[in-house]
Design a protein around this motif. Structure first.
Motif, PDB file in Angstrom:
ATOM      1  N   GLY A 181      27.103   3.589 -21.433  1.00  0.00           N
ATOM      2  CA  GLY A 181      28.375   3.179 -21.346  1.00  0.00           C
ATOM      3  C   GLY A 181      28.743   2.006 -22.149  1.00  0.00           C
ATOM      4  N   ARG A 182      30.137   1.737 -22.260  1.00  0.00           N
ATOM      5  CA  ARG A 182      30.538   0.802 -23.114  1.00  0.00           C
ATOM      6  C   ARG A 182      31.665   0.069 -22.428  1.00  0.00           C
ATOM      7  N   GLN A 183      31.795  -1.178 -22.738  1.00  0.00           N
ATOM      8  CA  GLN A 183      33.116  -1.936 -22.135  1.00  0.00           C
ATOM      9  C   GLN A 183      33.748  -2.631 -23.291  1.00  0.00           C
ATOM     10  N   HIS A 184      35.101  -2.945 -23.309  1.00  0.00           N
ATOM     11  CA  HIS A 184      35.896  -3.597 -23.919  1.00  0.00           C
ATOM     12  C   HIS A 184      36.196  -5.060 -23.212  1.00  0.00           C
ATOM     13  N   PRO A 185      36.490  -6.188 -24.105  1.00  0.00           N
ATOM     14  CA  PRO A 185      36.799  -7.432 -23.346  1.00  0.00           C
ATOM     15  C   PRO A 185      37.798  -7.178 -22.339  1.00  0.00           C
ATOM     16  N   GLU A 186      37.840  -8.070 -21.266  1.00  0.00           N
ATOM     17  CA  GLU A 186      38.921  -7.885 -20.194  1.00  0.00           C
ATOM     18  C   GLU A 186      40.321  -8.151 -20.827  1.00  0.00           C
ATOM     19  N   LYS A 187      40.287  -9.210 -21.871  1.00  0.00           N
ATOM     20  CA  LYS A 187      41.672  -9.657 -22.302  1.00  0.00           C
ATOM     21  C   LYS A 187      41.554  -9.156 -23.799  1.00  0.00           C
ATOM     22  N   CYS A 188      42.657  -8.704 -24.522  1.00  0.00           N
ATOM     23  CA  CYS A 188      42.675  -8.367 -25.977  1.00  0.00           C
ATOM     24  C   CYS A 188      42.533  -9.666 -26.519  1.00  0.00           C
ATOM     25  N   PRO A 189      41.541  -9.650 -27.636  1.00  0.00           N
ATOM     26  CA  PRO A 189      41.625 -10.689 -28.626  1.00  0.00           C
ATOM     27  C   PRO A 189      42.753 -11.372 -29.184  1.00  0.00           C
TER      28      PRO A 189
END
Length: 296
Positions: free
Chosen positions: A115-123
């Motif tokens: 699996g993969r995750q993106h940061p909780e907050k957009c950069p």
């Protein structure tokens, strides 16, 4: 036992390699970590050269660009162990037992996807489109991935037997960006291999800005149609191609084309804004693919 293969393009992979090496050593396994930059000629490669100073770790910089598919193929050819773990160079390990999780969940399977995750907050607001699509569409929990195990397989963060990879490989004839994972997964589904989905995500760090991502999406839609018309991908395996085929058969594609021609500039303006709508983004994708002059 384990070959960790890291394709790179203009990115500092040293922190990633150090973390992977540390976990391999803690688990007491035989391993190698091979990183390969796809002729980016990046100044960051001076840092990446330090990888060669680490035990069982190697950094290679290609002289000529071969594109992402072939970069992975070349890495697999260099690998000498039974299991191949593919991780893109712009990833970050976020679990201290990352390697252990794969070791405990590979028995009886040919392919394992963590699996993969993106940061909780957009950069930043300029990266909102890629971040939103990644976080709300691509980042699926294990239970959802298992419902469609092959369609949910993204090759970044995948453990696969070398014997299986060698039977499929990535299609180096297609040079356009996108759907290399889709085609590979489709070929795996025809082999009826045993695939396992586990909760062992990596963090996707290098997020494209809105304009760059939209350009990649447009290219990936061209790639999808090329794969379909060249009989390298079944239309049912990818939802937007399935919809495209339906629109063509029912002649509704002409209405979609007209809608897209009239609304393209407004749609594009909105999805490149600081608060893009995923609904309008999907309308743009459907409209764009309907106007492509590929195939019959």
């Amino acid at each position: 036992m384990l070959s960790i293969l890291i394709p790179i393009y203009n990115y500092n992979a040293l922190p990633l390699v150090k973390e992977l090496q540390k976990q391999c050593m803690l688990n007491g396994i035989v391993y190698e970590i091979i990183c390969q930059d796809d002729a980016s000629k990046s100044p960051l490669n001076k840092i990446n050269e330090e990888i060669n100073l680490l035990d069982n770790c190697f950094f290679i910089s290609l002289e000529n660009n071969v594109a992402h598919r072939q970069n992975r193929n070349l890495l697999a050819k260099k690998a000498k162990f039974k299991w191949l773990l593919f991780i893109d160079g712009d990833s970050k390990i976020i679990q201290s037992n990352y390697i252990q999780n794969y070791l405990e969940n590979c028995i009886g399977f040919d392919v394992i996807y963590g699996g993969r995750q993106h940061p909780e907050k957009c950069p930043s607001k300029q990266q909102k489109l890629r971040w939103k699509y990644g976080k709300y569409i691509e980042d699926k929990i294990v239970s959802k991935r298992k419902l469609t195990p092959f369609k949910s397989l993204l090759f970044n963060n995948t453990l696969i037997k070398k014997s299986i990879f060698d039977r499929v490989e990535f299609d180096k004839e297609i040079k356009l960006y996108g759907h290399d994972d889709t085609q590979f997964s489709y070929e795996l589904s025809k082999l009826n291999v045993k695939i396992n989905h586990i909760d062992n995500p990596i963090l996707h760090e290098d997020i494209d800005n809105n304009a760059c991502y939209l350009k990649k999406v447009e290219e990936s839609l061209k790639s999808a149609l090329l794969l379909y018309y060249n009989k390298k991908l079944d239309s049912n395996f990818i939802s937007i191609v399935k919809l495209y085929v339906f629109l063509k058969k029912t002649k509704l594609i002409y209405l979609v084309q007209l809608f897209f021609i009239l609304s393209k500039s407004l749609l594009k303006k909105q999805i490149l804004s600081k608060n893009p709508s995923l609904f309008l983004f999907n309308l743009y994708r459907i409209g764009y693919i309907s106007t492509l002059k590929i195939g019959k």
